[in-house]
Design an enzyme around this catalytic site. Structure first.
Site, short mmCIF file in Angstrom:
data_model
loop_
_atom_site.label_atom_id
_atom_site.label_comp_id
_atom_site.label_asym_id
_atom_site.label_seq_id
_atom_site.Cartn_x
_atom_site.Cartn_y
_atom_site.Cartn_z
N GLU A 61 0.84 -1.18 0.00
CA GLU A 61 0.00 0.00 0.00
C GLU A 61 0.89 1.24 0.00
OE1 GLU A 61 -2.85 -0.20 3.17
OE2 GLU A 61 -3.74 -2.07 2.43
N PRO A 62 0.31 2.42 -0.25
CA PRO A 62 1.14 3.64 -0.30
C PRO A 62 2.00 3.86 0.94
CG PRO A 62 -1.04 4.10 -1.18
CD PRO A 62 -1.09 2.70 -0.64
N SER A 111 7.38 -2.89 3.32
CA SER A 111 7.88 -4.02 4.10
C SER A 111 7.01 -4.27 5.33
CB SER A 111 9.33 -3.75 4.53
OG SER A 111 10.15 -3.55 3.40
N ILE A 147 1.39 -2.11 -8.11
CA ILE A 147 0.82 -3.40 -8.49
C ILE A 147 1.06 -3.67 -9.98
CG2 ILE A 147 -1.23 -4.83 -8.48
CD1 ILE A 147 -0.19 -3.80 -5.70
N GLY A 157 31.28 6.36 -22.50
CA GLY A 157 30.27 7.32 -22.93
C GLY A 157 29.13 6.65 -23.68
N GLU A 180 9.49 -7.44 -4.20
CA GLU A 180 9.28 -8.71 -3.48
C GLU A 180 10.25 -8.86 -2.31
OE1 GLU A 180 8.18 -12.17 -5.64
OE2 GLU A 180 7.68 -11.03 -7.43
N THR A 217 13.01 -6.02 -0.21
CA THR A 217 14.28 -5.35 -0.49
C THR A 217 15.47 -6.22 -0.06
OG1 THR A 217 14.34 -4.30 1.69
CG2 THR A 217 13.20 -3.10 -0.08
#
Length: 379
Positions: free
Chosen positions: A127-128, A132, A157, A340, A363, A365
């Site tokens: 969710e926002p 974790s 999502i 470069g 999924e 960190t």
């Protein structure tokens, strides 16, 4: 142990490699630039059996093991991390959740459509304000008669817009109660259920990402996966398998970056010879090759435990943590070797680096993987 690819893996690898070179590589820059999700290409991969790789044939899947699944993702990652991520999320998250935890009725209803690519699947936990820290989710489901009423949002999502069905984890109990989260199946078009595309991502831009919105969404109780309150445990088990997916995809990205670097280093001349002949570059290529091999071995070890239905939490975390970090290292070294040119979109190095970075985040960190590993080894 036998470290050779089995006959099926070799067949899968060649099939996916041919498909990726024909259908994905010519278009991947355009998809990346435009953040375009190639739904038609996903459908074609469904026809090849790549969207239900480990789903048994009785449910319309290919009936392969996690070895073949990992092999397919590695081959996709060599070409495009974005397309590979979509295949991974569809297989191991949405489809896998229903296969491992759904009722027989749910499996018969949804798996054939998902495995064939007729339907695309999404999966929502984050969710926002809860990544974790999933047990602090604010999206809720309240029982009303024989329906549940859902309100809230899910974020980051994959396939949130294009997904025909979404498996979502919703709070049905008290905050911080691990037995207060339930998994629901939501079909696209359900009143009150909508999505907004997330734009301007750093990498994996060919994979669609969205925010899901639930505004008094009514879901029949037959769309509950498993028992009410068991969703969190289901999600943790699903993520164990999902981490093998990300590890596999990371291996593919890392190998793709290494192969591109090797080709460039053999062709690019400075001071009258190919730069591959300079020890500084040769050592970079050697480090990359060694790390890719190690990442693949860890990933196949995790797949072995998954195939044997043995505890896979620690081994999946090993693989996901190491392989994702290796993918970033290889992407970074590819840019460095190409100099470069590596900093421009004319060459593939910068895309490998951009795509690789998500592997250390999605999924779980790298930091979460360290927590998982430390807990497991301290038991």
């Amino acid at each position: 142990m036998n470290f050779e690819l089995n006959e099926t893996q070799l067949m899968i690898a060649q099939m996916v490699r041919d498909f990726a070179e024909k259908e994905i590589r010519p278009n991947m820059k355009k998809w990346d630039d435009e953040e375009y999700f190639p739904l038609e290409t996903m459908k074609k991969m469904g026809e090849l059996g790549l969207l239900g790789i480990f789903i048994p044939e009785e449910y319309g899947g290919s009936g392969f093991s996690y070895f073949e699944y990992a092999t397919a993702l590695m081959e996709l990652g060599r070409v495009c991390g974005g397309v590979g991520l979509s295949v991974a999320a569809h297989n191991s998250l949405c489809t896998g959740h229903i296969y491992y935890h759904g009722s027989e009725v749910q499996k018969r209803k949804y798996l054939p459509k998902l495995a064939s690519g007729e339907w695309i699947g999404a999966w929502g936990l984050t969710e926002p304000n809860t990544g974790s820290d999933a047990m602090r989710m604010k999206t809720t489901a309240v029982k009303e008669g024989n329906h549940w009423v859902l309100n809230g949002t899910k974020n980051w999502i994959t396939h949130g817009l294009s997904g025909d069905i979404s498996v979502v984890l919703i709070r049905t109990g008290e905050l911080l109660d691990s037995n207060g989260i339930t998994a629901f199946i939501i079909e696209k078009g359900t009143p009150g259920f909508s999505a907004v595309k997330i734009k301007d991502k750093l990498g994996v831009r060919a994979s669609e990402t969205a925010e899901l919105i639930f505004d008094n969404v009514r879901i029949p109780e037959e769309n509950v996966i498993g028992q009410v309150g068991t969703g969190f445990r289901q999600a943790m088990q699903v993520l164990d398998g999902g981490r093998i997916s990300i590890a596999s995809l990371s291996c593919g990205i890392a190998r793709g970056a290494h192969e591109a670097s090797l080709k460039y280093a053999k062709e690019r001349e400075q001071f009258g010879q190919p730069i591959a002949h300079f020890q500084a570059v040769g050592f970079k290529l050697a480090d990359m090759a060694t790390q890719v091999e190690a990442a693949e071995l860890l990933t196949m070890q995790a797949a072995y435990f998954k195939n044997k239905k043995l505890p896979v939490t620690k081994y999946g975390a090993y693989a996901k943590y190491y392989a994702s970090e290796v993918a970033v290292k290889c992407g970074n070294e590819a840019v460095q070797i190409m100099g470069g040119y590596g900093y421009t979109k004319e060459y593939p190095a910068e895309k490998y680096l951009r795509d690789a970075k998500l592997m250390t985040i999605g999924e779980g960190t790298s930091e979460i993987q360290k927590i998982v590993i430390s807990r497991e080894i301290l038991r």
